[in-house]
Design a protein around this motif. Structure first.
Motif, short mmCIF file in Angstrom:
data_model
loop_
_atom_site.label_atom_id
_atom_site.label_comp_id
_atom_site.label_asym_id
_atom_site.label_seq_id
_atom_site.Cartn_x
_atom_site.Cartn_y
_atom_site.Cartn_z
N GLY A 43 0.86 -1.19 0.17
CA GLY A 43 -0.06 -0.03 0.01
C GLY A 43 0.93 1.13 0.00
O GLY A 43 0.46 2.31 -0.46
N VAL A 44 2.13 1.22 0.55
CA VAL A 44 2.84 2.31 0.72
C VAL A 44 4.48 2.01 0.61
O VAL A 44 4.44 0.84 1.57
CB VAL A 44 2.45 3.25 1.73
N PRO A 96 0.47 3.36 -4.99
CA PRO A 96 -0.20 2.98 -6.31
C PRO A 96 -1.03 4.22 -6.87
O PRO A 96 -1.62 4.95 -5.73
CB PRO A 96 -1.21 2.03 -5.93
N VAL A 97 -0.71 4.57 -8.05
CA VAL A 97 -1.29 5.72 -8.56
C VAL A 97 -2.91 5.57 -8.54
O VAL A 97 -3.58 6.93 -8.38
CB VAL A 97 -0.84 6.00 -10.13
N GLU A 98 -3.63 4.64 -8.59
CA GLU A 98 -5.03 4.58 -8.32
C GLU A 98 -5.67 4.96 -7.05
O GLU A 98 -6.89 5.16 -6.91
CB GLU A 98 -5.62 3.08 -8.72
N ASN A 99 -4.59 5.04 -6.03
CA ASN A 99 -5.03 5.50 -4.72
C ASN A 99 -4.81 7.01 -4.61
O ASN A 99 -5.12 7.45 -3.40
CB ASN A 99 -4.13 4.68 -3.68
N GLN A 100 -4.37 7.85 -5.54
CA GLN A 100 -4.28 9.08 -5.41
C GLN A 100 -5.60 9.82 -4.72
O GLN A 100 -5.43 10.71 -3.87
CB GLN A 100 -3.68 9.82 -6.80
N LEU A 217 -8.58 3.58 3.13
CA LEU A 217 -7.14 3.54 3.60
C LEU A 217 -7.05 2.37 4.69
O LEU A 217 -5.82 2.07 4.72
CB LEU A 217 -6.67 5.24 3.98
N LEU A 218 -7.74 2.75 5.59
CA LEU A 218 -7.75 1.74 6.89
C LEU A 218 -7.91 0.19 6.27
O LEU A 218 -7.18 -0.55 7.04
CB LEU A 218 -8.69 2.19 8.04
N ARG A 219 -8.68 -0.02 5.21
CA ARG A 219 -8.70 -1.49 4.94
C ARG A 219 -7.28 -1.63 4.13
O ARG A 219 -6.83 -2.80 4.23
CB ARG A 219 -9.99 -1.29 3.76
N ILE A 220 -6.87 -0.92 3.49
CA ILE A 220 -5.41 -1.25 2.68
C ILE A 220 -4.58 -1.45 4.13
O ILE A 220 -3.72 -2.36 4.00
CB ILE A 220 -4.95 0.10 2.21
N ALA A 221 -4.51 -0.77 5.21
CA ALA A 221 -3.65 -0.84 6.22
C ALA A 221 -3.81 -2.20 6.88
O ALA A 221 -2.88 -2.80 7.34
CB ALA A 221 -3.98 0.22 7.26
N ASP A 232 -1.83 0.97 15.44
CA ASP A 232 -1.20 0.34 14.22
C ASP A 232 -1.69 0.89 13.17
O ASP A 232 -1.33 1.41 11.95
CB ASP A 232 -1.12 -0.99 14.59
N LEU A 233 -3.11 0.88 13.05
CA LEU A 233 -3.97 1.26 11.94
C LEU A 233 -3.84 2.62 11.37
O LEU A 233 -3.51 3.26 10.35
CB LEU A 233 -5.27 0.67 12.20
N ARG A 234 -4.03 3.56 12.74
CA ARG A 234 -3.85 4.90 12.42
C ARG A 234 -2.44 5.36 11.89
O ARG A 234 -2.30 6.28 10.81
CB ARG A 234 -4.25 5.83 13.62
N ASP A 235 -1.55 4.70 12.28
CA ASP A 235 0.00 5.12 12.04
C ASP A 235 0.15 4.71 10.48
O ASP A 235 1.39 5.23 10.10
CB ASP A 235 0.87 4.18 12.95
N TYR A 236 -0.34 3.66 9.89
CA TYR A 236 0.07 3.16 8.84
C TYR A 236 0.20 4.23 7.65
O TYR A 236 1.17 4.46 7.04
CB TYR A 236 -0.76 2.10 8.38
N PHE A 237 -0.96 5.11 7.72
CA PHE A 237 -0.81 6.46 6.93
C PHE A 237 -1.28 7.65 7.55
O PHE A 237 -1.58 8.65 6.92
CB PHE A 237 -2.32 6.19 5.96
N ARG A 238 -0.65 7.65 8.76
CA ARG A 238 -0.61 8.83 9.70
C ARG A 238 -1.87 9.56 9.67
O ARG A 238 -1.87 10.90 9.48
CB ARG A 238 0.64 9.73 9.15
N MET A 239 -3.06 8.88 9.70
CA MET A 239 -4.13 9.43 9.99
C MET A 239 -4.45 10.34 11.23
O MET A 239 -3.83 10.01 12.26
CB MET A 239 -5.35 8.44 9.70
#
Length: 401
Positions: A43-44, A96-100, A217-221, A232-239
């Protein structure tokens, strides 16, 4: 309420499988499709400029796929037709560009000055005339770096002494008005207008609501981690904390997160309902300090029983394990750590220090030596040299031969 109870070992193996460590590396040459699928799984991929071994964004794929062509990742990230784009996700990252579209709420926050973005919005507001000149220059001349713009004066103090041009393009990057077209030289970011850089289908894609994007994004995480606490979930994309707190129960309700308890974990956790649950994992990999598996240090300690800290910013005399230390994943445990340096002039990968963890075995030096030799060859170096520092140095030097 959490129903299923997982052992610490089960949680660790679920995570390793989710992160791509439970399947063997490809036997033949790594394909573009395999590399894209891996990045989609993660995812990242975090970017960092430190190049003492290799820049970090190359290392997660090496850990999971083996010696793939590094130019393949560069092509995915910065070629004309690209499946990846660069933005601030965990940190500066490739995604992934589709997640922009899923990050447009963050771009809007930066534009509005919400939360941590107050300084960005203030600069764009107070220097609007200058910012518009920067946009006009890039629109007229095409892709440019901050140094290409040669506008403004060097700043003093804050923003690390950035020039006005650098401040402008970075703020515009965070708001999504500019994007990374490529990187060059010493990893300098070159900026372009999104409609000139990103695929037309992405530019025209509808913008999801803030809530919808954050749930995605949380589903990706959770797919990338397998099992995780709310933090952990919040941190993955720094939400933002409040947003993650609101979205998490929504995902429990729709079945995207299954509450569980993990033995030895202080906080309740969640598991991906589609997570693979291997009984055994036989991984062998050197992990970048910024690898997705270990980038959140508290989770690393909880998951593997290893306290790991990066000591780049620690004065040399006070370092415990070294400057750029990579943990060694063996099986489903972290069994060693090595302080590595690529001596490109001498053509050798130097192990400046090597230390064993409590889970090391007699096989650890041999397996670690195999991985070091593989890495050296992948980096275009002729061999490995082990310095006599650390409690694993002797056995490792003998295994390297």
């Amino acid at each position: 309420m959490p129903g299923e109870k997982l052992t610490a070992g089960e949680a660790r193996r679920i995570t390793l499988a989710a992160q791509g460590f439970a399947t063997p590396r490809p036997e033949g040459p790594v394909t573009r499709r395999q590399l894209v699928k891996l990045i989609e799984r993660l995812g990242v991929v975090q970017i960092d400029s430190v190049n003492v071994v290799s820049r970090t964004h190359y290392l997660p794929a090496f850990a999971r796929l083996g010696a793939y062509p590094r130019e393949m990742l560069e092509d995915l990230a910065w070629a004309k037709k690209r499946p990846l784009f660069e933005y601030w996700a965990h940190e500066a990252s490739l995604l992934p560009v589709e997640n922009q579209p899923l990050f447009r709420w963050r771009m809007q926050d930066a534009h509005d000055g919400a939360g941590t973005w107050k300084g960005v919005a203030r600069f764009l507001r107070e220097r609007r005339d200058f910012v518009d000149k920067v946009l006009d220059e890039i629109g007229a001349r095409g892709q440019l770096s901050a140094s290409d713009l040669e506008m403004g004066q060097k700043g003093e103090g804050g923003w690390w002494g950035w020039s006005e041009a650098k401040r402008a393009v970075e703020c515009l990057f965070w708001t999504g008005e500019l994007t990374t077209a490529t990187r060059r030289g010493t990893f300098e970011r070159v900026y372009g207008l999104p409609d000139k850089v990103l695929p037309k289908a992405i530019i025209q894609a509808p913008t999801p609501s803030r809530e919808e994007a954050q749930r995605a994004l949380l589903r990706i995480a959770i797919r990338a981690m397998g099992v995780a606490t709310a933090f952990d979930l919040r941190d993955y994309f720094r939400m933002p904390v409040a947003d993650a707190k609101a979205r998490t129960p929504e995902l429990v309700e729709d079945g995207s997160l299954i509450p569980v308890t993990v033995k030895g974990w202080r906080d309740a956790a969640f598991v991906d309902p589609a997570a693979k649950r291997p009984r055994r994992v036989d991984a062998q990999a050197l992990l970048s300090p910024f690898d997705n598996l270990i980038w959140y240090r508290e989770r690393t300690e909880r998951m593997f029983g290893v306290r790991y800290r990066i000591e780049i910013y620690t004065p040399a005399a006070k370092r415990t394990h070294g400057y750029y230390v990579l943990p060694f994943l063996e099986g489903d445990a972290l069994t060693a750590r090595v302080d590595l340096k690529s001596d490109r002039k001498a053509g050798v990968l130097i192990v400046q220090a090597s230390h064993a963890e409590p889970w090391a075995s007699d096989a650890t030096p041999v397996r670690l030596a195999q991985e070091l030799k593989l890495m050296a060859g992948w980096l275009g170096l002729r061999g490995v040299r082990v310095e006599r520092k650390g409690d694993l140095a002797g056995p490792l030097a003998q295994a390297v031969g």
